[in-house]
Scaffold this motif. Sequence first.
Motif, short mmCIF file in Angstrom:
data_model
loop_
_atom_site.label_atom_id
_atom_site.label_comp_id
_atom_site.label_asym_id
_atom_site.label_seq_id
_atom_site.Cartn_x
_atom_site.Cartn_y
_atom_site.Cartn_z
N GLN A 1 -64.30 66.10 29.36
CA GLN A 1 -64.35 65.95 27.84
C GLN A 1 -63.31 64.69 27.82
OE1 GLN A 1 -61.27 68.07 25.82
NE2 GLN A 1 -61.37 66.90 24.20
N ASP A 2 -64.16 63.40 27.72
CA ASP A 2 -63.62 62.09 27.43
C ASP A 2 -61.97 61.93 26.27
OD1 ASP A 2 -63.09 59.32 26.71
OD2 ASP A 2 -65.23 58.84 26.59
N VAL A 3 -61.24 62.14 26.80
CA VAL A 3 -60.22 62.39 26.90
C VAL A 3 -59.52 60.69 25.99
CG1 VAL A 3 -59.34 64.05 27.04
CG2 VAL A 3 -58.76 62.46 28.85
N SER A 4 -59.83 59.41 25.90
CA SER A 4 -59.07 58.55 26.36
C SER A 4 -58.79 58.29 24.62
CB SER A 4 -60.55 57.46 26.57
OG SER A 4 -60.95 57.85 27.36
N GLN A 5 -59.88 58.21 24.07
CA GLN A 5 -59.21 58.25 22.94
C GLN A 5 -57.78 58.94 21.98
OE1 GLN A 5 -60.49 55.59 21.73
NE2 GLN A 5 -61.40 55.55 22.73
N LEU A 6 -57.63 60.42 22.51
CA LEU A 6 -56.05 60.90 22.32
C LEU A 6 -55.09 60.49 22.95
CD1 LEU A 6 -57.95 64.49 24.00
CD2 LEU A 6 -58.10 63.46 21.39
N GLY A 7 -53.73 61.08 21.75
CA GLY A 7 -52.87 60.74 22.35
C GLY A 7 -52.54 61.55 23.03
N ALA A 8 -50.46 60.77 23.74
CA ALA A 8 -50.02 61.66 24.61
C ALA A 8 -49.83 62.81 24.56
CB ALA A 8 -48.84 60.68 25.09
N VAL A 9 -49.58 63.11 22.78
CA VAL A 9 -49.12 64.59 23.21
C VAL A 9 -50.43 65.77 23.31
CG1 VAL A 9 -48.05 66.20 21.17
CG2 VAL A 9 -46.86 64.62 21.68
N ALA A 10 -51.23 64.82 22.92
CA ALA A 10 -52.80 65.62 22.47
C ALA A 10 -53.66 66.15 24.53
CB ALA A 10 -54.05 65.42 21.84
N ARG A 11 -53.44 65.44 24.58
CA ARG A 11 -53.26 65.40 25.94
C ARG A 11 -52.99 66.74 27.10
NH1 ARG A 11 -55.36 59.33 28.46
NH2 ARG A 11 -55.96 58.60 26.16
#
Length: 239
Positions: free
Chosen positions: A67-77
């Motif tokens: 899953q591309d998580v590049s646009q997610l913030g630190a908490v979501a990651r």
Amino acid sequence: MTAYVLETRDVAIHYGGVKALDGVSLTLEKGQIRGLIGPNGAGKSTVIDAITGRRPLTRGQVILDGQDVSQLGAVARRRLGLSRSFQRTSIFTGMPVRKQVELASYKMGVSDSAADAEAVLQELDLARLGDVVAEDLGYGEQRRLDLALALVGRPKMLMLDEPMAGLSVKESLDLAQHLKALTSRWEVSVLLVEHDMDVVFSISDAVTVFELGRVIASGEPAQVRADPRVREAYLGSAA
Ligand SMILES: Nc1ncnc2c1ncn2[C@@H]1O[C@H](COP(=O)(O)OP(=O)(O)OP(=O)(O)O)[C@@H](O)[C@H]1O
Ligand SMILES: [Mg+2]
């Protein structure tokens, strides 16, 4: 095709004219330890910031379990399983060990945070110190508590930035053994940034070498250690 737990594709972070990272692609398999070495300023801490979402990417992608998580913030990651340990900052010195780990688990949204915390404490041999307040722990035990806080919620990926710094040889070996055990029992993948070469080359399944924000070598430890470019750039030609 191997299914990677984590993949960075052509990741770059530029600060104005400074190319802290300039096109870094690396992979982590399930349960693998990848050591990351390189001279001061090579971009090792920055790549951890890039993966965890602490710094926005100038270009490239971070892929977690496909899953591309590049646009997610630190908490979501973090909730998706990308964890890191911070040094010291995560410890509330006046609170007992068990309580801290439970609190961290609760904050992560784990439904049975008591059970989650207990499993982490057992794994890191901290259960017997559960009632001790953090400031009364030995230095090596405090480092294990840092690690415990990063392990709540069973992350898939753990990123460690110089976890052995300041530890004695015995404490370092002890921490290294815990890391190795974690990767096999919990199948956590570890990205290990560490200046202690003996530790890196002994416990890593793969080693990547950075220089000036780029990968100059990557592969099995023995192969990387023998690479002429690595010896010249980093280990010193006598290594
Ligand atoms: N916030 C920032 N603003 C500008 N430049 C930065 C910033 N953070 C890091 N850099 C630069 O990015 C480059 C990479 O730094 P980084 O901290 O990732 O290196 P490192 O490999 O972790 O080094 P060390 O071994 O000393 O910890 C360096 O040139 C550093 O000066
Ligand atoms: Mg650093």
